[in-house]
Design a protein around this motif. Structure first.
Motif, mmCIF file in Angstrom:
data_model
loop_
_atom_site.group_PDB
_atom_site.id
_atom_site.type_symbol
_atom_site.label_atom_id
_atom_site.label_comp_id
_atom_site.label_asym_id
_atom_site.label_seq_id
_atom_site.Cartn_x
_atom_site.Cartn_y
_atom_site.Cartn_z
ATOM 1 N N MET A 1 104.177 15.437 38.528
ATOM 2 C CA MET A 1 104.729 16.555 39.283
ATOM 3 C C MET A 1 104.460 17.885 38.571
ATOM 4 N N SER A 2 104.641 17.868 37.248
ATOM 5 C CA SER A 2 104.403 19.103 36.491
ATOM 6 C C SER A 2 102.945 19.522 36.559
ATOM 7 N N ALA A 3 102.038 18.549 36.562
ATOM 8 C CA ALA A 3 100.611 18.873 36.651
ATOM 9 C C ALA A 3 100.280 19.495 38.000
ATOM 10 N N ILE A 4 100.910 18.971 39.060
ATOM 11 C CA ILE A 4 100.673 19.527 40.395
ATOM 12 C C ILE A 4 101.186 20.963 40.481
ATOM 13 N N LEU A 5 102.392 21.197 39.919
ATOM 14 C CA LEU A 5 102.947 22.545 39.916
ATOM 15 C C LEU A 5 102.080 23.506 39.106
ATOM 16 N N ALA A 6 101.548 23.015 37.982
ATOM 17 C CA ALA A 6 100.691 23.866 37.154
ATOM 18 C C ALA A 6 99.417 24.245 37.884
ATOM 19 N N ARG A 7 98.819 23.269 38.608
ATOM 20 C CA ARG A 7 97.604 23.580 39.365
ATOM 21 C C ARG A 7 97.895 24.554 40.504
ATOM 22 N N ALA A 8 99.038 24.370 41.174
ATOM 23 C CA ALA A 8 99.398 25.292 42.241
ATOM 24 C C ALA A 8 99.621 26.701 41.708
ATOM 25 N N LYS A 9 100.253 26.799 40.534
ATOM 26 C CA LYS A 9 100.478 28.111 39.927
ATOM 27 C C LYS A 9 99.158 28.773 39.541
ATOM 28 N N ALA A 10 98.222 27.989 38.964
ATOM 29 C CA ALA A 10 96.926 28.543 38.585
ATOM 30 C C ALA A 10 96.146 29.017 39.805
ATOM 31 N N ALA A 11 96.214 28.229 40.894
ATOM 32 C CA ALA A 11 95.520 28.641 42.115
ATOM 33 C C ALA A 11 96.124 29.913 42.686
ATOM 34 N N ARG A 12 97.444 30.030 42.621
ATOM 35 C CA ARG A 12 98.099 31.226 43.133
ATOM 36 C C ARG A 12 97.714 32.448 42.315
ATOM 37 N N GLU A 13 97.660 32.314 40.995
ATOM 38 C CA GLU A 13 97.270 33.431 40.141
ATOM 39 C C GLU A 13 95.809 33.814 40.365
ATOM 40 N N THR A 14 94.946 32.809 40.603
ATOM 41 C CA THR A 14 93.540 33.095 40.873
ATOM 42 C C THR A 14 93.385 33.855 42.179
ATOM 43 N N ASN A 15 94.126 33.434 43.208
ATOM 44 C CA ASN A 15 94.071 34.143 44.488
ATOM 45 C C ASN A 15 94.563 35.578 44.343
ATOM 46 N N THR A 16 95.610 35.775 43.527
ATOM 47 C CA THR A 16 96.114 37.128 43.302
ATOM 48 C C THR A 16 95.067 38.005 42.613
ATOM 49 N N LEU A 17 94.383 37.432 41.617
ATOM 50 C CA LEU A 17 93.348 38.187 40.908
ATOM 51 C C LEU A 17 92.199 38.549 41.843
ATOM 52 N N LEU A 18 91.759 37.593 42.669
ATOM 53 C CA LEU A 18 90.670 37.876 43.599
ATOM 54 C C LEU A 18 91.082 38.942 44.612
ATOM 55 N N ARG A 19 92.326 38.881 45.069
ATOM 56 C CA ARG A 19 92.805 39.889 46.014
ATOM 57 C C ARG A 19 92.831 41.268 45.370
ATOM 58 N N HIS A 20 93.251 41.338 44.114
ATOM 59 C CA HIS A 20 93.269 42.620 43.409
ATOM 60 C C HIS A 20 91.850 43.154 43.194
ATOM 61 N N LEU A 21 90.904 42.277 42.846
ATOM 62 C CA LEU A 21 89.531 42.717 42.628
ATOM 63 C C LEU A 21 88.901 43.212 43.925
ATOM 64 N N LEU A 22 89.162 42.514 45.028
ATOM 65 C CA LEU A 22 88.635 42.961 46.318
ATOM 66 C C LEU A 22 89.241 44.304 46.707
ATOM 67 N N GLY A 23 90.557 44.462 46.484
ATOM 68 C CA GLY A 23 91.196 45.749 46.764
ATOM 69 C C GLY A 23 90.638 46.864 45.902
ATOM 70 N N ALA A 24 90.317 46.552 44.637
ATOM 71 C CA ALA A 24 89.735 47.564 43.755
ATOM 72 C C ALA A 24 88.364 47.998 44.244
ATOM 73 N N LEU A 25 87.547 47.039 44.702
ATOM 74 C CA LEU A 25 86.210 47.378 45.202
ATOM 75 C C LEU A 25 86.298 48.257 46.446
ATOM 76 N N LEU A 26 87.172 47.882 47.367
ATOM 77 C CA LEU A 26 87.350 48.705 48.563
ATOM 78 C C LEU A 26 87.920 50.079 48.213
ATOM 79 N N GLY A 27 88.805 50.111 47.215
ATOM 80 C CA GLY A 27 89.364 51.383 46.784
ATOM 81 C C GLY A 27 88.313 52.315 46.223
ATOM 82 N N LEU A 28 87.354 51.783 45.455
ATOM 83 C CA LEU A 28 86.285 52.612 44.902
ATOM 84 C C LEU A 28 85.417 53.208 46.009
ATOM 85 N N VAL A 29 85.101 52.392 47.012
ATOM 86 C CA VAL A 29 84.302 52.905 48.130
ATOM 87 C C VAL A 29 85.060 54.005 48.867
ATOM 88 N N LEU A 30 86.363 53.787 49.086
ATOM 89 C CA LEU A 30 87.169 54.789 49.778
ATOM 90 C C LEU A 30 87.255 56.081 48.970
#
Length: 381
Positions: A1-30
């Motif tokens: 169970m702990s391993a599943i929670l750890a993987r879910a947390k890592a995936a959530r943090e990765t999605n957050t980082l990708l969302r921030h990077l995409l927002g940064a790229l769009l922000g630079l263009v704007l």
């Protein structure tokens, strides 16, 4: 169970980082599109907003997330500006601007580590007094070492030539050549976007949870195994690094590093930006920086239109600014952005309850001092 929670947390943090990077790229263009459509004066104002926003974002981490009150961030910006001036003494300097800003960040990071280690055991007014002494003392260093740092006249900063890639990219996006004022403003906003992406991801990491745990309840944090001194010093170092980047952008924008630019007024201005926007929110720090940048000119223009002379109109701006500050403290204690965001969350929750659905937790809700939820989260993790 702990391993599943750890993987879910890592995936959530990765999605957050990708969302921030995409927002940064769009922000630079704007940013490029906006800067090419305004005048040189507006570009200078936007550059001013950028370096105030960078420094206010770092102060938000220190004060809003870790609970340390600093009145000396203007002095930390001076280290970044003077480092920039020493690396860019003339137009033929071969050091790229990116490396210059990184050098300013590293120098200020070291200074922040020393100041943070000395102030780690101080709290409340004692910490404020220590950082206040820093704000008063640092401008005098340039006067003492006037042979190297230029004394009261300061050091002149010469902006290198605009890089070819930046000019080509701007022409591709807008069909116009990049002007020197536009290049400075773009550099400031690019630094702001990168800084905010790093600070946002850091505040959501384990380090950020430790900062919030120390802010909310030191005893609980210590019982959970968190080193209070290390958490405080790390927060001060991160905040100082942001101040160093802001100082570098300030020096490049005004083409000068002088003691008169880093007085106590600058430190108080940064603190006012954090309070106006909302403690613990990077968006709030940017809102506060925008108010401090554009409100004086708007008020001065209204005073001139009302028939006041130039001096009286200029004196009207600090009065209105002070009134806005008092009203925000009385009517919106969590700041302008924090109050609006909280109202939107409450409205969304009421709609969900009215429709019979269970409202979901809002991960974007800005952290506020005294949050018991973050205390438990930071203590358990």
């Amino acid at each position: 169970m702990s391993a599943i929670l750890a993987r879910a947390k890592a995936a959530r943090e990765t999605n957050t980082l990708l969302r921030h990077l995409l927002g940064a790229l769009l922000g630079l263009v704007l940013v490029v599109l906006v800067l090419q459509g305004v005048s040189d004066f507006r570009r200078f104002q936007l550059a001013e907003m950028a370096y105030l926003g960078i420094a206010a974002g770092g102060l938000t981490v220190l004060t809003g997330l870790n609970g340390q009150l600093s009145l000396g961030h203007g002095a930390l910006m001076a280290f970044g500006a003077y480092t920039t001036a020493l690396l860019l003494p003339d137009r033929d300097a071969g050091t790229p601007l990116v490396l210059v800003i990184l050098a300013a960040v590293l120098v200020t990071l070291v200074v922040g580590a020393l100041v943070g280690a000395a102030a780690a055991r101080l709290h409340g007014p004692y910490l404020a007094g220590a950082t206040l002494a820093l704000a008063v003392a640092v401008p005098g260093i340039a006067l003492y070492f006037k042979g190297t740092l230029g004394g009261e006249q300061g050091l002149r900063i010469v902006l290198p030539e605009i890089p070819t890639w930046a000019d080509d990219a701007t022409y591709f996006l807008t069909g116009q050549d990049l002007t020197p004022s536009g290049w400075v403003a773009f550099l400031g906003w690019a630094t702001l976007i990168v800084t905010f992406v790093l600070l946002a991801n850091l505040s959501r990491s384990r380090v950020g949870r430790r900062w919030r745990a120390v802010r909310d309840d030191e005893v609980a944090a210590q019982l959970a195994g968190i080193d209070l001194g290390r958490a405080r010093v790390s927060a001060f170092m991160v905040s100082a690094a942001a101040a160093g980047a802001a100082g570098a952008v300030l020096g490049i924008a005004v083409r000068l590093a002088a003691p008169s630019s880093f007085t106590l007024t600058l430190s108080l201005t940064l603190l006012a930006a954090v309070v106006l926007g909302g403690l613990g929110s990077l968006t709030g720090a940017l809102v506060g920086a925008a108010l401090l940048t554009f409100l004086p000119q708007v008020v001065t223009g209204l005073g001139t239109d009302a028939g006041l002379d130039d001096i009286a109109a200029a004196e009207l701006a600090p009065l209105v600014y002070g009134l806005v500050m008092v009203l925000v403290i009385l009517l919106a204690p969590s700041g302008l952005y924090g109050t609006v965001h909280r109202a939107l969350v409450v409205r969304r929750t009421r709609r969900a309850l009215a429709s019979g659905a269970r409202p979901a937790a809002d991960p974007a809700t800005p952290e506020t001092p005294g949050s018991t939820t973050t205390t438990r989260e930071g203590a358990t993790r």
